[in-house]
Design a protein around this motif. Sequence first.
Motif, PDB file in Angstrom:
ATOM      1  N   THR A   1       0.834  -1.203   0.000  1.00  3.46           N
ATOM      2  CA  THR A   1       0.000   0.000   0.000  1.00  3.46           C
ATOM      3  C   THR A   1       0.870   1.255   0.000  1.00  3.46           C
ATOM      4  N   ILE A   2       1.851   1.277   0.864  1.00  2.00           N
ATOM      5  CA  ILE A   2       2.755   2.424   0.961  1.00  2.00           C
ATOM      6  C   ILE A   2       3.569   2.574  -0.323  1.00  2.00           C
ATOM      7  N   SER A   3       4.113   1.483  -0.811  1.00  2.00           N
ATOM      8  CA  SER A   3       4.929   1.537  -2.031  1.00  2.00           C
ATOM      9  C   SER A   3       4.131   2.050  -3.222  1.00  2.00           C
ATOM     10  N   ARG A   4       2.890   1.569  -3.368  1.00  2.00           N
ATOM     11  CA  ARG A   4       2.046   2.040  -4.486  1.00  2.00           C
ATOM     12  C   ARG A   4       1.765   3.538  -4.368  1.00  2.00           C
ATOM     13  N   ALA A   5       1.482   4.003  -3.153  1.00  3.79           N
ATOM     14  CA  ALA A   5       1.194   5.430  -2.955  1.00  3.79           C
ATOM     15  C   ALA A   5       2.430   6.274  -3.257  1.00  3.79           C
ATOM     16  N   LEU A   6       3.585   5.824  -2.801  1.00  2.00           N
ATOM     17  CA  LEU A   6       4.821   6.575  -3.060  1.00  2.00           C
ATOM     18  C   LEU A   6       5.164   6.562  -4.542  1.00  2.00           C
ATOM     19  N   GLU A   7       5.022   5.407  -5.171  1.00  2.00           N
ATOM     20  CA  GLU A   7       5.295   5.278  -6.610  1.00  2.00           C
ATOM     21  C   GLU A   7       4.406   6.243  -7.397  1.00  2.00           C
ATOM     22  N   HIS A   8       3.126   6.274  -7.066  1.00  2.00           N
ATOM     23  CA  HIS A   8       2.183   7.149  -7.765  1.00  2.00           C
ATOM     24  C   HIS A   8       2.543   8.622  -7.556  1.00  2.00           C
ATOM     25  N   ALA A   9       2.805   9.015  -6.318  1.00  2.00           N
ATOM     26  CA  ALA A   9       3.107  10.421  -6.023  1.00  2.00           C
ATOM     27  C   ALA A   9       4.405  10.866  -6.702  1.00  2.00           C
ATOM     28  N   LEU A  10       5.444  10.041  -6.622  1.00  2.00           N
ATOM     29  CA  LEU A  10       6.728  10.413  -7.235  1.00  2.00           C
ATOM     30  C   LEU A  10       6.614  10.466  -8.753  1.00  2.00           C
ATOM     31  N   ASN A  11       5.893   9.523  -9.328  1.00  2.00           N
ATOM     32  CA  ASN A  11       5.738   9.505 -10.776  1.00  2.00           C
ATOM     33  C   ASN A  11       4.907  10.683 -11.253  1.00  2.00           C
ATOM     34  N   THR A  12       3.814  10.967 -10.555  1.00  2.00           N
ATOM     35  CA  THR A  12       2.914  12.049 -10.947  1.00  2.00           C
ATOM     36  C   THR A  12       3.586  13.416 -10.856  1.00  2.00           C
ATOM     37  N   HIS A  13       4.296  13.666  -9.770  1.00  2.00           N
ATOM     38  CA  HIS A  13       4.842  14.999  -9.518  1.00  2.00           C
ATOM     39  C   HIS A  13       6.289  15.202  -9.971  1.00  2.00           C
ATOM     40  N   HIS A  14       7.036  14.110 -10.154  1.00  2.00           N
ATOM     41  CA  HIS A  14       8.468  14.279 -10.446  1.00  2.00           C
ATOM     42  C   HIS A  14       8.981  13.383 -11.561  1.00  2.00           C
ATOM     43  N   ASP A  15       8.093  12.611 -12.179  1.00  2.00           N
ATOM     44  CA  ASP A  15       8.488  11.676 -13.234  1.00  2.00           C
ATOM     45  C   ASP A  15       9.628  10.763 -12.756  1.00  2.00           C
ATOM     46  N   LEU A  16       9.504  10.287 -11.510  1.00  2.00           N
ATOM     47  CA  LEU A  16      10.476   9.363 -10.925  1.00  2.00           C
ATOM     48  C   LEU A  16       9.751   8.124 -10.433  1.00  2.00           C
ATOM     49  N   SER A  17      10.397   6.989 -10.568  1.00  2.00           N
ATOM     50  CA  SER A  17       9.870   5.772  -9.945  1.00  2.00           C
ATOM     51  C   SER A  17      10.422   5.697  -8.520  1.00  2.00           C
ATOM     52  N   LEU A  18       9.856   4.831  -7.728  1.00  2.00           N
ATOM     53  CA  LEU A  18      10.345   4.644  -6.368  1.00  2.00           C
ATOM     54  C   LEU A  18      11.770   4.088  -6.387  1.00  2.00           C
ATOM     55  N   SER A  19      12.078   3.218  -7.322  1.00  2.00           N
ATOM     56  CA  SER A  19      13.442   2.688  -7.453  1.00  2.00           C
ATOM     57  C   SER A  19      14.426   3.800  -7.821  1.00  2.00           C
ATOM     58  N   GLU A  20      14.027   4.688  -8.720  1.00  2.00           N
ATOM     59  CA  GLU A  20      14.890   5.815  -9.082  1.00  2.00           C
ATOM     60  C   GLU A  20      15.126   6.717  -7.875  1.00  2.00           C
ATOM     61  N   TYR A  21      14.074   6.949  -7.094  1.00  2.00           N
ATOM     62  CA  TYR A  21      14.218   7.743  -5.873  1.00  2.00           C
ATOM     63  C   TYR A  21      15.211   7.076  -4.921  1.00  2.00           C
ATOM     64  N   ARG A  22      15.086   5.762  -4.745  1.00  2.00           N
ATOM     65  CA  ARG A  22      15.996   5.033  -3.850  1.00  2.00           C
ATOM     66  C   ARG A  22      17.455   5.192  -4.289  1.00  2.00           C
ATOM     67  N   VAL A  23      17.689   5.112  -5.591  1.00  2.00           N
ATOM     68  CA  VAL A  23      19.051   5.256  -6.111  1.00  2.00           C
ATOM     69  C   VAL A  23      19.572   6.664  -5.841  1.00  2.00           C
ATOM     70  N   LEU A  24      18.776   7.678  -6.140  1.00  2.00           N
ATOM     71  CA  LEU A  24      19.200   9.057  -5.880  1.00  2.00           C
ATOM     72  C   LEU A  24      19.481   9.265  -4.391  1.00  2.00           C
TER      73      LEU A  24
ATOM     74  N   GLN B   1       7.756  12.813   1.701  1.00  2.00           N
ATOM     75  CA  GLN B   1       7.421  13.104   3.099  1.00  2.00           C
ATOM     76  C   GLN B   1       5.931  13.423   3.253  1.00  2.00           C
ATOM     77  N   GLN B   2       5.392  14.219   2.340  1.00  2.00           N
ATOM     78  CA  GLN B   2       3.966  14.566   2.407  1.00  2.00           C
ATOM     79  C   GLN B   2       3.095  13.324   2.234  1.00  2.00           C
ATOM     80  N   THR B   3       3.489  12.449   1.318  1.00  2.00           N
ATOM     81  CA  THR B   3       2.725  11.223   1.086  1.00  2.00           C
ATOM     82  C   THR B   3       2.770  10.327   2.317  1.00  2.00           C
ATOM     83  N   LEU B   4       3.947  10.175   2.904  1.00  2.00           N
ATOM     84  CA  LEU B   4       4.067   9.365   4.120  1.00  2.00           C
ATOM     85  C   LEU B   4       3.254   9.966   5.263  1.00  2.00           C
TER      86      LEU B   4
END
Length: 136
Positions: free
Chosen positions: A18-41, A115-118
Amino acid sequence: MTTDLETRWQTLDHEWQTISRALEHALNTHHDLSLSEYRVLAALEAKHDHHHRMQVLADLAGLSQSATTRLVARLEAQDCGLLARYMCPTDRRGVYTEITPAGLQKLSRARQTLQQTLATLWTPTTPDPHAEAPSS
């Protein structure tokens, strides 16, 4: 028959998904990043010199080496280069990846969204199933 351990694992797995899907959606929608890309950065930013060997980065991101290579290639090309790769000067077999200033800026903006999504997911009214009950 489901055991207590299995039930606890299923609950944790459901929460994680649930958390991963919400983070993936928020990062992709607002920053064109996947959660994996965020983790790498984030993994690169966390290291004092902002670089890691590709093998270490794959482990930190929880990805295979080939998936990490593809991800790094995308982030190298995307948005004027969020990452840069270079050969290890002492071991030509080693490849390092480094976060660029553009990558640091994108991560900073994406971190606010994360942070806002969490915070939305873990509001004070949401009971923490892992918190200890207050003692009387």
